[in-house]
Design an enzyme around this catalytic site. Structure first.
Site, PDB file in Angstrom:
ATOM      1  CG  ASP A 139      -1.964  -1.079   1.161  1.00 18.27           C
ATOM      2  OD1 ASP A 139      -2.271  -1.530   0.047  1.00 18.27           O
ATOM      3  OD2 ASP A 139      -2.467  -1.486   2.229  1.00 18.27           O
ATOM      4  CG  MET A 181      -5.282  -5.547  -2.778  1.00 16.00           C
ATOM      5  SD  MET A 181      -4.192  -6.605  -1.822  1.00 16.00           S
ATOM      6  CE  MET A 181      -5.251  -8.031  -1.581  1.00 16.00           C
TER       7      MET A 181
END
Ligand code: F6P
Length: 380
Positions: A139, A181
């Protein structure tokens, strides 16, 4: 190789895995051993510390793992202060600290994302143990570092997926929605979206307007473009949803906890839940508004699998060996970050509890807009 014993460290990997974990374990272990420090592996994240499940790490164990995906130590999202034991949530901080002392550790090295940074700091502050952390996550949302390891590898996977979607989209004249994601931070979607030439990129940081997106797709059609690629992050919210969530947050702060639960359950109807298929809903609505067939691809955990890229292998080796150097100097309660391409120690206190999301004025956003990528907001 240092001959004198220079203490013992424990090492664990926590949170969601990513490419590069084995590369960092290898680098930390090799550099630590070089400085005469013994290394103990702790299985399955913080749960292994609580349950005292460990393994000795020597040179042969970390040999040949630079390119391997996953983590040979295993990982989990468990936290000592909130451990699930036989269906109950129990505080096991004391047990974790006791095991740290039993193992005669001088420091616990934790490889992890935001949750791990917080847990490590908590163990230091509440349990008095020494910790050193390294920023892991696809991330890329850990504070006080320009990049986290795993991000580049995941970006390469997502970019390749977008490339592949281009050819099939063009054959069938479709809108292809690719879900990437990232619940709170859109770095991965933004990076892969730009690198893959997505026509629309939607991020959690920029609430989107469906009509703006549909208009952009229609304009492309009118300009003779036969297909469109839409990259969306898991955590996107529409403008209306963002407004409803902000209102619910306001109410929950003004009124007490009981009311907060009620307000949140109401808001949840309009806000995406973790497992909700964001991309499918968007596809259905865009198909209707743009009058073009849409298909959805959700990349999911493919983005976290496999071998790290050369960039990540180098970054992991640099991060890990810097950690070894700091451990030899007995510098603890820090995270190793990358700033202006130099590995530096940063106080863990400045990292824990802060999520580094994409700032609204980030140059990557300007870059995307200048190549006519729609970001779902009014700015054209
Ligand atoms: O924290 C990294 C991350 O990959 C997120 O982007 C994603 O939403 C989440 O982990 C998925 O976690 P899990 O593997 O627990 O489903």
């Amino acid at each position: 190789m240092a001959s004198k014993s220079n203490g013992t460290i424990g090492i664990l990997t926590a949170g969601g895995d990513c490419p590069g974990l084995n590369a960092v374990i290898r680098a930390v272990a090799k550099a630590a051993m070089h400085h005469g420090i013994k290394v103990v592996g702790i299985r399955d994240g913080f749960r292994g510390l609580v349950e005292n499940r460990t393994m000795p790490i020597d040179n042969s164990l970390v040999s040949g793992i630079l390119t391997q995906g996953g983590t040979f130590l295993g990982s989990s999202r468990d936290r000592p202060h909130k451990m699930e034991v036989a269906g109950r949530i129990v505080d096991k901080t004391e047990v974790a600290v006791r095991n740290y002392r039993k193992l005669k550790l001088d420091c616990l090295v934790c490889l992890g994302g935001n949750g791990t940074q917080k847990t490590a700091l908590r163990l230091h502050e509440r349990g008095g143990i020494n910790v050193l952390t390294l920023p892991k996550t696809i991330d890329n949302d850990v504070a006080e570092t320009d990049i986290t390891f795993g991000f580049d590898s995941a970006m390469a996977i997502a970019t390749e997926a977008i490339d592949r979607l281009h050819t099939t989209a063009s054959s069938h004249q479709r809108i292809m929605i690719c879900e990437i994601m990232g619940h709170d931070a859109g770095w991965l979607c933004l990076g892969a979206g730009i690198a893959g030439g997505a026509d629309v990129i939607l991020l959690p940081e920029i609430p989107y307007d469906l009509e703006v997106v549909a208009r952009h797709l229609l304009r492309r059609q009118r300009a003779g473009k036969r297909f469109s690629i839409v990259a969306v992050a898991e955590g996107i919210v529409s403008r209306e949803e963002a407004k409803r969530k902000a209102a619910a947050d306001r109410i929950s702060h003004e009124l007490g906890r009981e009311t907060r639960l009620i307000a949140q359950s109401g808001a949840a109807e309009g806000v995406h839940l973790v497992q909700e298929a964001v991309a499918s809903r968007l596809a259905r609505r865009l198909q209707h508004l743009a009058g073009v067939e849409a298909r959805v691809t959700s990349l999911g955990h493919v983005q976290r699998g496999g071998s790290p890229t050369p960039f990540d292998r180098l970054l992991c080796t640099r991060f890990g060996t810097k950690a070894g150097e700091l451990l030899a100097e007995k510098r603890y309660n820090i995270m190793v970050g990358l700033k202006s391409n130099v590995c530096v120690p940063v106080p863990l206190k400045k990292v824990a509890g802060i999520k580094r999301v994409v700032p609204v004025n980030h140059p990557w956003l300007t870059t995307a807009r200048l190549v006519e990528t729609c970001l779902g907001d009014e700015v054209e």
